[in-house]
Design an enzyme around this catalytic site. Structure first.
Site, PDB file in Angstrom:
ATOM      1  N   ARG A  14       0.853  -1.180   0.000  1.00 18.35           N
ATOM      2  CA  ARG A  14       0.000   0.000   0.000  1.00 18.35           C
ATOM      3  C   ARG A  14       0.895   1.238   0.000  1.00 18.35           C
ATOM      4  O   ARG A  14       1.881   1.309   0.747  1.00 18.35           O
ATOM      5  CB  ARG A  14      -0.913   0.028   1.237  1.00 18.35           C
ATOM      6  CG  ARG A  14      -2.103  -0.920   1.155  1.00 18.35           C
ATOM      7  CD  ARG A  14      -3.092  -0.510   0.063  1.00 18.35           C
ATOM      8  NE  ARG A  14      -4.247  -1.381  -0.039  1.00 18.35           N
ATOM      9  CZ  ARG A  14      -4.345  -2.415  -0.884  1.00 18.35           C
ATOM     10  NH1 ARG A  14      -3.353  -2.716  -1.705  1.00 18.35           N
ATOM     11  NH2 ARG A  14      -5.447  -3.134  -0.923  1.00 18.35           N
ATOM     12  N   GLU A  48      -3.277   7.496  -4.709  1.00 15.62           N
ATOM     13  CA  GLU A  48      -3.666   7.003  -6.046  1.00 15.62           C
ATOM     14  C   GLU A  48      -4.966   7.642  -6.516  1.00 15.62           C
ATOM     15  O   GLU A  48      -5.867   7.805  -5.698  1.00 15.62           O
ATOM     16  CB  GLU A  48      -3.858   5.476  -5.990  1.00 15.62           C
ATOM     17  CG  GLU A  48      -2.563   4.754  -5.725  1.00 15.62           C
ATOM     18  CD  GLU A  48      -2.726   3.241  -5.585  1.00 15.62           C
ATOM     19  OE1 GLU A  48      -3.785   2.703  -5.951  1.00 15.62           O
ATOM     20  OE2 GLU A  48      -1.800   2.607  -5.094  1.00 15.62           O
ATOM     21  N   HIS A  94      -0.774   0.098 -10.075  1.00 18.60           N
ATOM     22  CA  HIS A  94      -1.405  -0.865  -9.153  1.00 18.60           C
ATOM     23  C   HIS A  94      -1.880  -2.126  -9.897  1.00 18.60           C
ATOM     24  O   HIS A  94      -3.074  -2.419  -9.952  1.00 18.60           O
ATOM     25  CB  HIS A  94      -2.577  -0.200  -8.403  1.00 18.60           C
ATOM     26  CG  HIS A  94      -2.855  -0.858  -7.078  1.00 18.60           C
ATOM     27  ND1 HIS A  94      -3.278  -0.167  -5.954  1.00 18.60           N
ATOM     28  CD2 HIS A  94      -2.783  -2.161  -6.693  1.00 18.60           C
ATOM     29  CE1 HIS A  94      -3.456  -1.010  -4.959  1.00 18.60           C
ATOM     30  NE2 HIS A  94      -3.161  -2.230  -5.383  1.00 18.60           N
TER      31      HIS A  94
HETATM   32  C1  DGY Z   1      -5.284  -6.092  -3.144  1.00 21.16           C
HETATM   33  O1  DGY Z   1      -6.029  -7.037  -3.440  1.00 21.16           O
HETATM   34  O2  DGY Z   1      -5.279  -5.610  -2.014  1.00 21.16           O
HETATM   35  C2  DGY Z   1      -4.362  -5.583  -4.207  1.00 21.16           C
HETATM   36  O3  DGY Z   1      -3.781  -4.390  -3.845  1.00 21.16           O
HETATM   37  C3  DGY Z   1      -5.046  -5.441  -5.550  1.00 21.16           C
HETATM   38  O4  DGY Z   1      -5.488  -6.619  -6.008  1.00 21.16           O
END
Ligand code: DGY
Length: 328
Positions: free
Chosen positions: A241, A270, A288
């Site tokens: 993240r 983002e 992402h």
């Molecule tokens: C998640 O699933 O948390 C990823 O960041 C995206 O698939």
């Protein structure tokens, strides 16, 4: 009849599973392939029994209250669930579910894509070639750093961290890691990884890869001090993240040469990217994409659908995030 609100079109297999179990009329999908805005989310949530949001949708108390007492389950289309106010959901007896497991290998592959691209300056070199600037082979062109035989540092040794570490074997690497719950000795041996403190991880990693959830402890953890403690030849990789990283500090570290390069799939705000980061040639930046393979996204759709079907049919969702805090 139940009503499920899906905040963005997901792969058809998940929608078909929902329709087959709950009836075609029950499934209300936001029709546009873009992030839903706040008003649209509140409107769509009103009166829903289940929400299937994306990681880009903040699902807070206001959204839950707009849905009202009918809301039983929020099944995120992601493994991370920091976009959901889980405490507010628990207080309202709303189950929260996620999609762990199925995206582990795809995310580990993408992590290695970033490692290799950042080490060998692939993004920068490709931009140069496409711009028509290449005048032929040169002995000092785009020199990068080695991956083979180096030390990989993993921050957060959960499923994805372990999958990334396993791949390091093929590159003859030493693997060190820092994590909240250390691995048992057998798993540690199988992966060939050694637990170390955070300072050691920063100081000894040639490649530091972040795989932690976003919590109050990890928010902003990688800031100026952390980057100054790393090797000037090191790579910093993040596929977890973006808010775990102070992006301005990372951009400065790259500009000053405090570290060699970075590979990022996730960002602090983002889809906005810090302008100083966009100016760093040694930063490989992806939008992402960790779980973005056809097969993985289809599995995520099926799991999210299954979580909703279970909850609405009075069973336990397979991946129930707030079950430990569930009011008796
Ligand atoms: C998640 O699933 O948390 C990823 O960041 C995206 O698939």
């Amino acid at each position: 009849m139940s009503r499920v609100f899906v905040t963005r079109p997901i792969p058809d297999n998940g929608l078909d599973e929902l329709r087959a179990a709950l009836g075609a009329e029950a499934v209300d999908v936001f029709p546009h392939d873009r992030p839903i805005n706040r008003d649209e989310l509140l409107e769509g949530a009103a009166g829903a029994n289940a929400l299937l949001p994306m990681l880009t949708d903040p699902v807070d108390a206001e959204v839950m209250d707009r849905a009202g007492a009918s809301l039983k389950v929020i099944a995120n289309y992601a493994v991370g669930f920091n976009n959901i106010d889980v405490d507010a959901a628990t207080e309202r007896r709303i189950m929260v579910a996620n999609t762990p497991g199925v995206l582990t290998e795809a995310t580990a592959d993408l992590t290695w894509t970033l490692i290799m691209a950042a080490a060998r300056r692939a993004g920068e070199a490709e931009r140069y070639l496409r711009a028509g600037e290449w005048d032929g082979w040169g002995p000092q062109q785009f020199l990068g750093v080695d991956v083979n035989g180096q030390t990989l540092g993993v921050f957060g040794m959960g499923r994805i961290g372990q999958a990334v570490a396993r791949r390091a074997r093929g590159f003859n690497m030493r693997v060190i890691y820092t994590t909240r719950t250390p691995l048992d000795a057998e798993t540690e041996r199988a992966i060939g990884a050694e637990a170390v403190g955070f300072e050691t991880l920063l100081a000894e990693s040639d490649i530091l890869s972040v795989h932690c959830p976003l919590t109050s402890e990890t928010r902003g953890l990688f800031g100026r001090e952390a980057f100054q403690a790393m090797k000037p030849t090191a790579l910093f990789i993040n596929t977890s993240r973006g808010q775990a990283v102070d992006e301005a500090a990372l951009a400065e570290a790259l500009h000053e040469g405090a570290i060699f390069g970075a590979g990022l799939d996730v960002f602090e705000n983002e889809p906005a990217i810090h302008p100083r980061l966009l100016e760093c040639p040694h930063a490989v930046l992806l939008p992402h994409l960790g779980s973005a393979t056809h097969a993985t996204r289809a599995k995520m759709a099926s799991i999210a659908a299954g979580n909703i079907i279970a909850a609405l049919q009075g069973r336990r969702p397979r991946h129930w995030v707030n079950q430990d805090a569930w009011p008796a």
